[in-house]
Design an enzyme around this catalytic site. Structure first.
Site, PDB file in Angstrom:
ATOM      1  N   ALA A 151      25.030  34.216  48.057  1.00  0.00           N
ATOM      2  CA  ALA A 151      26.145  33.367  47.639  1.00  0.00           C
ATOM      3  C   ALA A 151      27.391  33.738  48.428  1.00  0.00           C
ATOM      4  O   ALA A 151      27.602  34.897  48.789  1.00  0.00           O
ATOM      5  CB  ALA A 151      26.397  33.527  46.144  1.00  0.00           C
ATOM      6  N   GLY A 152      28.229  32.733  48.660  1.00  0.00           N
ATOM      7  CA  GLY A 152      29.437  32.927  49.436  1.00  0.00           C
ATOM      8  C   GLY A 152      29.358  32.310  50.805  1.00  0.00           C
ATOM      9  O   GLY A 152      30.381  31.978  51.403  1.00  0.00           O
ATOM     10  N   ASN A 202      36.341  40.692  52.548  1.00  0.00           N
ATOM     11  CA  ASN A 202      36.741  39.338  52.155  1.00  0.00           C
ATOM     12  C   ASN A 202      37.513  39.375  50.847  1.00  0.00           C
ATOM     13  O   ASN A 202      37.257  40.198  49.972  1.00  0.00           O
ATOM     14  CB  ASN A 202      35.520  38.414  52.057  1.00  0.00           C
ATOM     15  CG  ASN A 202      34.948  38.340  50.656  1.00  0.00           C
ATOM     16  OD1 ASN A 202      35.450  37.614  49.798  1.00  0.00           O
ATOM     17  ND2 ASN A 202      33.895  39.126  50.414  1.00  0.00           N
ATOM     18  N   MET A 226      38.151  36.073  49.377  1.00  0.00           N
ATOM     19  CA  MET A 226      38.119  34.610  49.371  1.00  0.00           C
ATOM     20  C   MET A 226      38.661  34.030  48.069  1.00  0.00           C
ATOM     21  O   MET A 226      39.410  33.061  48.064  1.00  0.00           O
ATOM     22  CB  MET A 226      36.698  34.110  49.616  1.00  0.00           C
ATOM     23  CG  MET A 226      36.059  34.635  50.895  1.00  0.00           C
ATOM     24  SD  MET A 226      36.944  34.207  52.408  1.00  0.00           S
ATOM     25  CE  MET A 226      36.600  32.471  52.516  1.00  0.00           C
ATOM     26  N   GLY A 227      38.234  34.608  46.937  1.00  0.00           N
ATOM     27  CA  GLY A 227      38.758  34.152  45.654  1.00  0.00           C
ATOM     28  C   GLY A 227      38.076  32.914  45.097  1.00  0.00           C
ATOM     29  O   GLY A 227      38.734  32.044  44.516  1.00  0.00           O
ATOM     30  N   ASN A 286      24.912  30.065  41.940  1.00  0.00           N
ATOM     31  CA  ASN A 286      25.734  31.201  41.555  1.00  0.00           C
ATOM     32  C   ASN A 286      26.992  30.653  40.893  1.00  0.00           C
ATOM     33  O   ASN A 286      27.750  29.900  41.505  1.00  0.00           O
ATOM     34  CB  ASN A 286      26.082  32.028  42.802  1.00  0.00           C
ATOM     35  CG  ASN A 286      26.794  33.318  42.482  1.00  0.00           C
ATOM     36  OD1 ASN A 286      27.886  33.313  41.944  1.00  0.00           O
ATOM     37  ND2 ASN A 286      26.178  34.431  42.845  1.00  0.00           N
ATOM     38  N   SER A 289      32.677  39.780  41.417  1.00  0.00           N
ATOM     39  CA  SER A 289      33.559  39.631  42.574  1.00  0.00           C
ATOM     40  C   SER A 289      34.861  40.380  42.312  1.00  0.00           C
ATOM     41  O   SER A 289      35.441  40.254  41.235  1.00  0.00           O
ATOM     42  CB  SER A 289      33.864  38.158  42.838  1.00  0.00           C
ATOM     43  OG  SER A 289      34.904  38.035  43.793  1.00  0.00           O
ATOM     44  N   ASN A 347      37.636  39.708  43.758  1.00  0.00           N
ATOM     45  CA  ASN A 347      38.728  38.890  44.294  1.00  0.00           C
ATOM     46  C   ASN A 347      39.291  37.867  43.319  1.00  0.00           C
ATOM     47  O   ASN A 347      40.171  37.080  43.683  1.00  0.00           O
ATOM     48  CB  ASN A 347      38.258  38.185  45.563  1.00  0.00           C
ATOM     49  CG  ASN A 347      37.810  39.180  46.619  1.00  0.00           C
ATOM     50  OD1 ASN A 347      38.490  40.167  46.866  1.00  0.00           O
ATOM     51  ND2 ASN A 347      36.658  38.943  47.208  1.00  0.00           N
ATOM     52  N   THR A 348      38.794  37.843  42.094  1.00  0.00           N
ATOM     53  CA  THR A 348      39.390  37.041  41.027  1.00  0.00           C
ATOM     54  C   THR A 348      39.960  38.019  40.006  1.00  0.00           C
ATOM     55  O   THR A 348      39.210  38.812  39.435  1.00  0.00           O
ATOM     56  CB  THR A 348      38.338  36.129  40.357  1.00  0.00           C
ATOM     57  OG1 THR A 348      37.859  35.190  41.332  1.00  0.00           O
ATOM     58  CG2 THR A 348      38.944  35.376  39.188  1.00  0.00           C
ATOM     59  N   LYS A 395      24.613  39.137  38.676  1.00  0.00           N
ATOM     60  CA  LYS A 395      25.009  39.835  39.902  1.00  0.00           C
ATOM     61  C   LYS A 395      26.032  40.903  39.552  1.00  0.00           C
ATOM     62  O   LYS A 395      27.051  40.615  38.916  1.00  0.00           O
ATOM     63  CB  LYS A 395      25.595  38.870  40.922  1.00  0.00           C
ATOM     64  CG  LYS A 395      25.808  39.515  42.297  1.00  0.00           C
ATOM     65  CD  LYS A 395      26.076  38.470  43.367  1.00  0.00           C
ATOM     66  CE  LYS A 395      26.088  39.110  44.757  1.00  0.00           C
ATOM     67  NZ  LYS A 395      26.257  38.095  45.818  1.00  0.00           N
TER      68      LYS A 395
END
Length: 343
Positions: free
Chosen positions: A66-67, A115, A117-118, A144, A180, A182-183, A218
């Site tokens: 994913a991503g 990364n 990315m968010g 995802n 993640s 990034n959030t 994940k």
């Protein structure tokens, strides 16, 4: 050949290079000469039997993580490159732009990426429309799913349910992303109480379907042993299919790239993640119920790396950063090595 192509692509900003390659592949893939060239150089002619995992038949064990294809726009192209399955997303209920650019950095000396990315994506409705018109053949597609940045954690389960319901008829399995970095606040959902609630709610919804679909979780590679024990207990209590191990790391240990790069905010992926993610995988494999599936991702840059994941308990593997640095031939070398372990 890929080294020559990479030298050109690495002159571009990472995001620009990504879309340059994938959009051109989409544009040219239907030309017979291009198809013949790709199939002759990137497709193995092995007699590998499908890999039966989670009630699904994977044409080979190598997936794209994913991503890479956030909006389900490149599924046919990734299949042409030789992937056995594609995990789209992370998809959120509403479109969101993600974090400001630049948000993807190459650490070439470490064969790594950072990364932030968010969860930039066009929203679940857009992904569904893309999936409706995609020719999949035998390719397995996973969804995802995550929450929007504006959604508070105490309402997060509603975002996961929205994505689950809308994607259900169009994907073969689900991955719940709470890992993640990034959030803001997302990794707090890995704590025992909120995570169990989300997974149990999704599984209850799933079990009401005529044909329930596998749900996986994940996780981050930065969890302590006690936290991993909690994850194992949660997965077993919620009775979901298994775990994807792992997402990116916040650690910067052992990096040799320039300090101005290593200090960038975001999740680190690539070669430096191989050892840590494999240790997590191995620990899960020794502790979790044997019917739970483990997918190994993180730091795979060679066929040997993929076999290490397999030996650590992975039934399938996923690529991202290794694919960018090593090229499509990495997929083929892993497939050949995996076949040799089955003999």
């Amino acid at each position: 050949m890929y080294d020559i192509i990479k030298s050109f692509l690495f002159r571009k900003e990472p995001e620009a290079a990504h879309y340059f390659v994938m959009n051109n592949l989409k544009r040219w893939k239907n030309f017979p000469l291009v198809q013949t060239l790709l199939q002759s150089t990137l497709q193995t002619s092995s007699n590998q039997k499908p890999i039966h995992v989670m009630g699904l038949d994977f044409i080979n064990p190598v997936g794209i993580a994913a991503g890479f294809d956030k909006n389900a726009e490149y599924i046919e192209e990734l299949a042409l490159l030789g992937f056995g399955y594609v995990e789209i997303g992370t998809v959120t209920p509403l479109p969101q732009p993600g974090n400001p650019a630049p948000r993807l950095m190459r650490l070439r000396k470490d064969k790594a990426l950072i990364n932030r990315m968010g969860f930039n994506n066009n929203g679940v409705d857009y992904a569904v429309e893309q999936l409706k018109k995609t020719k999949r053949n035998r390719l397995i597609v996973g969804g995802n799913i995550g929450k929007n940045k504006i959604t508070p954690n105490d309402k997060a389960v509603e975002d996961y349910l929205i994505c689950f319901r809308k994607l259900f008829d169009y994907v073969d399995y689900f991955v719940v992303n709470v890992s993640s970095p990034n959030t803001p606040g997302l990794r707090e959902l890995q704590e025992k109480e909120p995570l169990l609630y989300i997974l149990q709610t999704l599984q209850k919804e799933n079990e009401q379907k005529n044909k329930p679909k596998p749900i996986l979780l994940k996780i981050a590679p930065d969890l302590s042993t006690d936290q991993l024990d909690d994850i194992i207990e949660i997965v077993e209590q919620a009775n979901i299919a298994g775990i994807v191990a792992t997402n990116t790391t916040l650690s910067r240990d052992g990096l040799v790239s320039e300090q101005e790069l290593t200090q960038e905010i975001g999740g680190l992926s690539g070669r430096p993640l191989m050892e840590k993610s494999t240790e997590v995988l191995q620990y899960l494999h020794t502790k979790i119920q044997k019917d739970k599936v483990l997918i190994g991702v993180g730091g795979i840059h060679t066929a040997k790396d993929a076999i290490c994941k397999q030996e650590a308990g992975a039934s399938l593997v996923q690529l991202y950063t290794g694919f960018i640095y090593e090229g499509p031939q990495l997929i083929q070398s892993i497939k050949k090595a995996w076949i040799s372990t089955q003999k």
